[in-house]
Design a protein around this motif. Structure first.
Motif, PDB file in Angstrom:
ATOM      1  N   GLU A 164      37.110  18.703 -27.605  1.00 18.43           N
ATOM      2  CA  GLU A 164      38.130  19.611 -28.153  1.00 18.43           C
ATOM      3  C   GLU A 164      37.619  21.055 -28.173  1.00 18.43           C
ATOM      4  N   LEU A 165      36.371  21.229 -28.609  1.00 15.92           N
ATOM      5  CA  LEU A 165      35.800  22.576 -28.641  1.00 15.92           C
ATOM      6  C   LEU A 165      35.586  23.112 -27.223  1.00 15.92           C
ATOM      7  N   ALA A 166      35.150  22.233 -26.323  1.00 12.61           N
ATOM      8  CA  ALA A 166      34.975  22.643 -24.925  1.00 12.61           C
ATOM      9  C   ALA A 166      36.314  23.063 -24.314  1.00 12.61           C
ATOM     10  N   GLN A 167      37.364  22.308 -24.602  1.00 11.93           N
ATOM     11  CA  GLN A 167      38.702  22.633 -24.086  1.00 11.93           C
ATOM     12  C   GLN A 167      39.177  23.982 -24.620  1.00 11.93           C
ATOM     13  N   GLN A 168      38.914  24.238 -25.893  1.00 12.63           N
ATOM     14  CA  GLN A 168      39.327  25.509 -26.494  1.00 12.63           C
ATOM     15  C   GLN A 168      38.607  26.680 -25.833  1.00 12.63           C
ATOM     16  N   THR A 169      37.300  26.548 -25.631  1.00 12.94           N
ATOM     17  CA  THR A 169      36.524  27.604 -24.974  1.00 12.94           C
ATOM     18  C   THR A 169      37.003  27.812 -23.540  1.00 12.94           C
ATOM     19  N   PHE A 170      37.297  26.712 -22.852  1.00 11.06           N
ATOM     20  CA  PHE A 170      37.800  26.773 -21.470  1.00 11.06           C
ATOM     21  C   PHE A 170      39.136  27.529 -21.415  1.00 11.06           C
ATOM     22  N   ASP A 171      40.038  27.222 -22.353  1.00  9.20           N
ATOM     23  CA  ASP A 171      41.349  27.881 -22.364  1.00  9.20           C
ATOM     24  C   ASP A 171      41.220  29.396 -22.561  1.00  9.20           C
ATOM     25  N   ILE A 172      40.332  29.795 -23.488  1.00  8.39           N
ATOM     26  CA  ILE A 172      40.145  31.229 -23.749  1.00  8.39           C
ATOM     27  C   ILE A 172      39.563  31.929 -22.525  1.00  8.39           C
ATOM     28  N   THR A 173      38.538  31.300 -21.924  1.00  8.04           N
ATOM     29  CA  THR A 173      37.883  31.896 -20.751  1.00  8.04           C
ATOM     30  C   THR A 173      38.854  31.992 -19.579  1.00  8.04           C
ATOM     31  N   ASN A 174      39.630  30.948 -19.358  1.00 12.83           N
ATOM     32  CA  ASN A 174      40.602  30.953 -18.268  1.00 12.83           C
ATOM     33  C   ASN A 174      41.657  32.036 -18.460  1.00 12.83           C
ATOM     34  N   GLU A 175      42.057  32.222 -19.717  1.00 16.79           N
ATOM     35  CA  GLU A 175      43.065  33.256 -20.007  1.00 16.79           C
ATOM     36  C   GLU A 175      42.526  34.642 -19.655  1.00 16.79           C
ATOM     37  N   PHE A 176      41.243  34.869 -19.972  1.00 15.07           N
ATOM     38  CA  PHE A 176      40.591  36.123 -19.584  1.00 15.07           C
ATOM     39  C   PHE A 176      40.638  36.306 -18.063  1.00 15.07           C
ATOM     40  N   ILE A 177      40.168  35.276 -17.342  1.00 15.89           N
ATOM     41  CA  ILE A 177      40.031  35.363 -15.878  1.00 15.89           C
ATOM     42  C   ILE A 177      41.374  35.604 -15.203  1.00 15.89           C
TER      43      ILE A 177
END
Length: 614
Positions: A96-109
């Motif tokens: 869940e925490l990995a997914q949250q970090t992934f979503d934030i990073t992807n939104e940046f990119i």
């Protein structure tokens, strides 16, 4: 909903890439939190960083922003850019925490117009390895966000077209997010395996809400002369572990009123966004169905449930709860500690803990789901009269003061226990879940960290079964053997559990098939084992565990004292284990010799027995 309280410091560094600043401004992140203001410049100065900060202080952006800043500089200076070369690796304890970090990073990119040369990829459990490999081969992974177990498995997977270890040679940044939780979940061996596959010349960031001896060992193993950062909340006690914008309350409830008080509290504080924590998955399953039934006639109330056994459905539940932002509706998430750490669920007004968490550290992390990033928040701990000493324990150990909230008059609030019992007597599925929840609660209570304060002997089990769990019948369990059960639920003692139907047709069919063919039902049978064998097995397991610890300690520089202490324990247990094995060999041979003596065969001496056995 949650209100804002400015705890931010400086504005974002003007030297950051304009694309990053534009994205932050669009998300209304005008200023940095203290942990971001201190950490980001250090990362950009090629420093290793060890950060201890209270939950909800903005640690995620503190490492995502410098990673993206470095990548944007690298892209502008290099014409050739291999998408399969891993620049940054972020290790998270849960999917869940990995997914949250992934979503934030992807939104940046995705906000970086015209930049499609680098990408972010997620490696977590719950998917097939082939799917992860295919995604990596097709899309690359400049930034890899992973759970340690899955990343270790992929490191060991090597084919002609896939070799993750070879693509780590250019790694520049390693992040260990929620490092204390990584160790609590037993990922030390996986982390050391990952360390061995990474280049020594890298920047490493370790982020944690608490600092322990195990964290210190990890720092010595994976970081080089790190800058240590401890961020405290202004206006709070120097060692207080919860945000200063959080108001902590506790309520003393009688056992036979606890469920009624919970429902009354939800009704009194609507509209709100509420999280209710329970100790076990079985409790979440049961109380989730109970709350849905009690609030079925209220269209403005939504109930969600999440626990470890939901597996692939957890991400969907989190997104649904996160998306609920209405100021006129009441949204309730019934959950276990699976979402107690790291997960950012915005605008949570109240965190309710229906019973004391198994550790005081988990209490802090549960409360941290509200009052995040400077917002105001509230937390309520519901205790029984025999648990009141836990309040002072929290104050002394975590420096968290709790203010008492008086429970409502039992005569003036609705009694929902009969409604819940009526539900259980009409659906065998709910009836079964109620008993399973109660049994799991008692078992978790018996294993509590504060067992000297929260004693099972002092717990009114029958009162809790009646008023907190609304049981129709008490389950058969050893903890209830010497308890007075005469006053428990006299009204429903004539209810025949076997006559209650299952409303879930698939469950009813499954139970009927098991009834017709008992071999279909797999039971976990507890095998009765002699005490000597139990002791031998226990010593063998302990010996293996200590030897593993010794191997881990030897990997870590500066752990000589720990190694010596472990060797001492190993010698003591090995000697005891050898003696026990010798005794058991003698017992077996004596038994054989008695049989031989009856048959007229020659009996061996004790030394001959041992030499023959060896």
């Amino acid at each position: 909903m949650s209100k804002s309280n400015q705890t931010f410091t400086d504005r974002w560094l003007p030297t950051l890439n304009p694309k990053i600043l534009k994205f932050l401004k669009g998300k209304n992140f005008d200023k940095m939190t203290p942990v971001q203001a201190i950490t980001i410049p250090l990362f950009l100065q090629h420093k290793d960083v060890c950060v201890e900060a209270v939950t909800g202080s903005g640690k995620t952006l503190a490492f995502i922003v410098p990673i993206l800043e470095m990548l944007l500089k690298k892209y502008s200076n290099e014409t050739r850019f291999d998408k399969h070369h891993i620049h940054s690796l972020i290790i998270s304890p849960t999917r869940e925490l990995a997914q949250q970090t992934f979503d934030i990073t992807n939104e940046f990119i995705h906000s970086f117009d015209g930049l499609n040369h680098f990408s972010c990829i997620l490696f977590v459990g719950g998917t097939k390895h082939d799917h992860d490999i295919e995604q990596y081969q097709n899309n690359g992974g400049t930034i890899v966000i992973a759970t340690p177990g899955r990343f270790e498995e992929l490191l060991k997977t090597k084919t002609n077209s896939f070799n993750l270890g070879a693509n780590l040679k250019s790694l520049e940044m390693l992040i260990l997010d929620e490092a204390d939780r990584l160790l609590d979940l037993g990922f030390l061996t996986s982390i050391n395996t990952i360390f061995e596959a990474l280049p020594k010349q890298r920047r490493t960031g370790l982020f944690s809400a608490t600092q322990t001896d195990e964290i210190e060992k990890l720092i010595r193993a994976g970081l080089r002369n790190p800058v240590r950062i401890t961020v405290k909340q202004t206006g709070s006690a120097s060692d207080q572990r919860t945000p200063s914008t959080l108001k902590n309350f506790y309520m003393i409830c009688e056992p036979n009123e606890k469920l009624n008080q919970l429902i009354h509290f939800i009704n009194e504080h609507r509209p709100a966004k509420i999280m209710i924590f329970f100790s076990t998955c079985a409790c979440v399953q049961y109380f989730g169905s109970v709350l849905k039934h009690l609030f079925r006639s209220s269209p403005s109330t939504k109930i969600f449930s999440i626990h470890r056994k939901l597996r692939n459905k957890r991400a969907t539940v989190i997104e649904q709860f996160r998306a609920e932002t209405s100021t006129t509706a009441t949204t309730v998430l019934v959950c276990t500690d699976i979402v107690a750490r790291g997960i950012d669920l915005p605008d949570v007004d109240w965190v309710i803990q229906f019973d004391p968490p198994t550790t005081v550290v988990q209490f802090v992390h549960r409360c941290g789901r509200t009052a995040r990033l400077g917002r105001l928040g509230n937390a309520l701990l519901m205790l029984l009269p025999n648990e009141e000493a836990y309040v002072n324990f929290l104050l002394n150990s975590q420096k968290v003061p709790l203010k008492e909230m008086t429970a409502a008059d039992a005569l003036k609030i609705e009694n929902v226990v009969p409604i819940v019992r009526e539900l259980a007597t009409s659906d065998k599925g709910v009836y079964d879940r109620s008993k399973q929840a109660f049994v799991s609660y008692v078992q978790a209570y018996a294993k509590h960290e504060c067992s000297l304060l929260l004693r099972l002997k002092e717990l009114d089990l029958c009162g809790v079964a009646e008023g907190a769990f609304a049981l129709v019948h008490l389950p058969r369990m050893p903890e209830l053997r010497n308890r007075d059960k005469s006053k428990f639920n006299q009204e429903n003692q004539t209810v025949n559990a076997e006559s209650i139907p299952y409303k879930d047709k698939s469950l009813a069919k499954k139970k009927q098939m098991e009834k017709d063919d008992p071999t279909l039902k797999i039971k976990k049978r507890v095998k009765t084992v002699a005490f000597s064998i139990q002791k031998e097995n226990k010593l063998r397991k302990r010996l293996k565990r200590l030897r593993r610890e010794q191997a881990e300690n030897e990997r870590i520089a500066g752990a000589e004292d720990a190694v010596a202490e472990t060797e001492k324990h190993i010698d003591e247990i090995a000697n005891e284990y050898s003696k026990l094995k010798r005794q058991r060999r003698l017992q077996r041979f004596n038994k054989i010799q008695k049989t031989k003596k009856k048959n007229g065969e020659l009996e061996l001496s004790e030394n001959e027995q041992l030499s023959d056995m060896e």
